[in-house]
Design an enzyme around this catalytic site. Sequence first.
Site, PDB file in Angstrom:
ATOM      1  N   TYR A   7     -33.604   3.796  -0.181  1.00 33.47           N
ATOM      2  CA  TYR A   7     -32.607   4.740  -0.238  1.00 33.47           C
ATOM      3  C   TYR A   7     -31.198   4.211  -0.884  1.00 33.47           C
ATOM      4  CZ  TYR A   7     -34.148   8.240   3.022  1.00 33.47           C
ATOM      5  OH  TYR A   7     -34.891   9.343   3.666  1.00 33.47           O
TER       6      TYR A   7
ATOM      7  N   LYS B  10     -46.553  -0.948   3.664  1.00 37.70           N
ATOM      8  CA  LYS B  10     -47.620  -0.870   2.596  1.00 37.70           C
ATOM      9  C   LYS B  10     -47.695  -2.198   1.858  1.00 37.70           C
ATOM     10  CE  LYS B  10     -49.971   2.074   0.219  1.00 37.70           C
ATOM     11  NZ  LYS B  10     -51.329   2.636   0.616  1.00 37.70           N
TER      12      LYS B  10
ATOM     13  N   ASP C 269     -49.906   4.890   5.069  1.00 33.50           N
ATOM     14  CA  ASP C 269     -50.792   6.085   5.039  1.00 33.50           C
ATOM     15  C   ASP C 269     -51.709   6.204   6.361  1.00 33.50           C
ATOM     16  OD1 ASP C 269     -52.121   3.650   4.246  1.00 33.50           O
ATOM     17  OD2 ASP C 269     -53.153   4.564   2.647  1.00 33.50           O
TER      18      ASP C 269
ATOM     19  N   ASP D  69     -38.279   7.797   7.500  1.00 35.12           N
ATOM     20  CA  ASP D  69     -37.866   9.169   7.668  1.00 35.12           C
ATOM     21  C   ASP D  69     -39.003  10.109   7.508  1.00 35.12           C
ATOM     22  OD1 ASP D  69     -36.254  11.322   6.771  1.00 35.12           O
ATOM     23  OD2 ASP D  69     -37.100  11.227   4.583  1.00 35.12           O
TER      24      ASP D  69
ATOM     25  N   ASP E  48     -40.496  12.829  10.934  1.00 32.85           N
ATOM     26  CA  ASP E  48     -40.692  14.174  10.794  1.00 32.85           C
ATOM     27  C   ASP E  48     -42.000  14.562  11.330  1.00 32.85           C
ATOM     28  OD1 ASP E  48     -38.405  14.653   9.698  1.00 32.85           O
ATOM     29  OD2 ASP E  48     -39.020  16.185   8.487  1.00 32.85           O
TER      30      ASP E  48
HETATM   31  C1  IPM Z   1     -32.766  12.283   8.159  1.00 33.08           C
HETATM   32  C2  IPM Z   1     -32.636  13.073   7.067  1.00 33.08           C
HETATM   33  C3  IPM Z   1     -31.734  12.323   6.013  1.00 33.08           C
HETATM   34  C4  IPM Z   1     -32.482  11.053   5.415  1.00 33.08           C
HETATM   35  C5  IPM Z   1     -31.282  13.096   4.833  1.00 33.08           C
HETATM   36  C6  IPM Z   1     -30.676  14.214   5.306  1.00 33.08           C
HETATM   37  C7  IPM Z   1     -30.423  12.469   3.867  1.00 33.08           C
HETATM   38  O1  IPM Z   1     -33.827  13.535   6.458  1.00 33.08           O
HETATM   39  O2  IPM Z   1     -31.852  11.853   8.745  1.00 33.08           O
HETATM   40  O3  IPM Z   1     -34.118  11.965   8.296  1.00 33.08           O
HETATM   41  O4  IPM Z   1     -33.430  11.111   4.571  1.00 33.08           O
HETATM   42  O5  IPM Z   1     -32.534   9.932   6.169  1.00 33.08           O
HETATM   43 MG    MG Z   2     -35.421  13.059   7.487  1.00 30.84          MG
END
Ligand code: IPM
Ligand code: MG
Length: 351
Positions: A135, A186, A218, A242, A246
Amino acid sequence: MKIAVLPGDGIGKEIVAETIGVLARLELKFEFEEAPVGGAGYEASGHPLPEKTLALAKQADAILFGAVGDPRYDALESAKRPEQAILGLRKALALFANLRPARVYEELAAASTLRPEIVAGLDILIVRELTGDIYFGEPKGIRPHASGGREGFDTMRYSEAEIRRIAGVGFEAARKRGKKVCSVDKANVLETSRLWREVMTAEGEKNPDIELSHMYVDNCAMQLVRNPKQFDVIVTGNLFGDILSDEASMLTGSIGMLPSASLDANNKGLYEPIHGSAPDIAGKGVANPLATILSAALMLRYSLHQGAAAERLERAVKLTLRDGYRTADIYTAGTRKVSTAAMADAVAERL
Ligand code: IPM
Ligand code: MG
């Protein structure tokens, strides 16, 4: 207790406003000050993280953040995109430790896309490093390529100190929970990950009361849907965290349920739901405010030292779900579909 309120874009405005309404019902002395961020910051001052907004965030005791991003700004250069606001805040405030708990409320087990017996009772914590990795690693950019055309490049980097620091947060968190840490990397391919695993192993030896395991990212992505209850605390880097967070959110039924805390070394923090700005449903009053309300509970606990109030708020959310209130994202037959505002009101009534 001074709270910087940064609603941002899309549904950020609705869910943050409702959360402030709920907080105001606690008998605590808050001072709320709002500032624009993301696309709203760009509209106000030509930059997604206006100077005044950053200054407010720096001097507040904690930051309550909504979400940033809108397709309207997709064509802007990287530095002006709404996402830069949250990345800039994380970096400027050194919020290196991102805690993303994924808990399945009994009442919502049926809302998950996985079979209820796979997710019922799930309680995991993803500890994501937040200020390093690909990042922020330099160099990065888009440049002409020798073979003609262009190439894009980013750099994955982790220093030993950064790895050690996030490892400490992971072990500490595990000590208060199930005493297990799974470090995700990884290391079969990446040098960064080889160092990561080496440092995590050394830190593990200093924390013998915690059971440390290692997993490739993975495999972890696969294990999270195969048998998520094998995990207690997952510690991982910025990019893997990240993606995995999700994924983990869907175990709980909806990404609309997941709060997060981003902390610096002194537990000052930024609190935000992990979902984004959802421009497709913005302004319709249907977004789920619970991830933001639960983020506010984390804020009470970690930055404001109001543990009892945090528990009250979390309990009110649980009771609201028990009583059948559901926004569209977690609606199942036989429950009661309500708006953003009605959901927040139901929580406030149950405090
Ligand atoms: C998160 C989001 C952010 C990230 C974006 C909006 C930059 O996806 O907080 O998970 O990638 O960290
Ligand atoms: Mg995110």
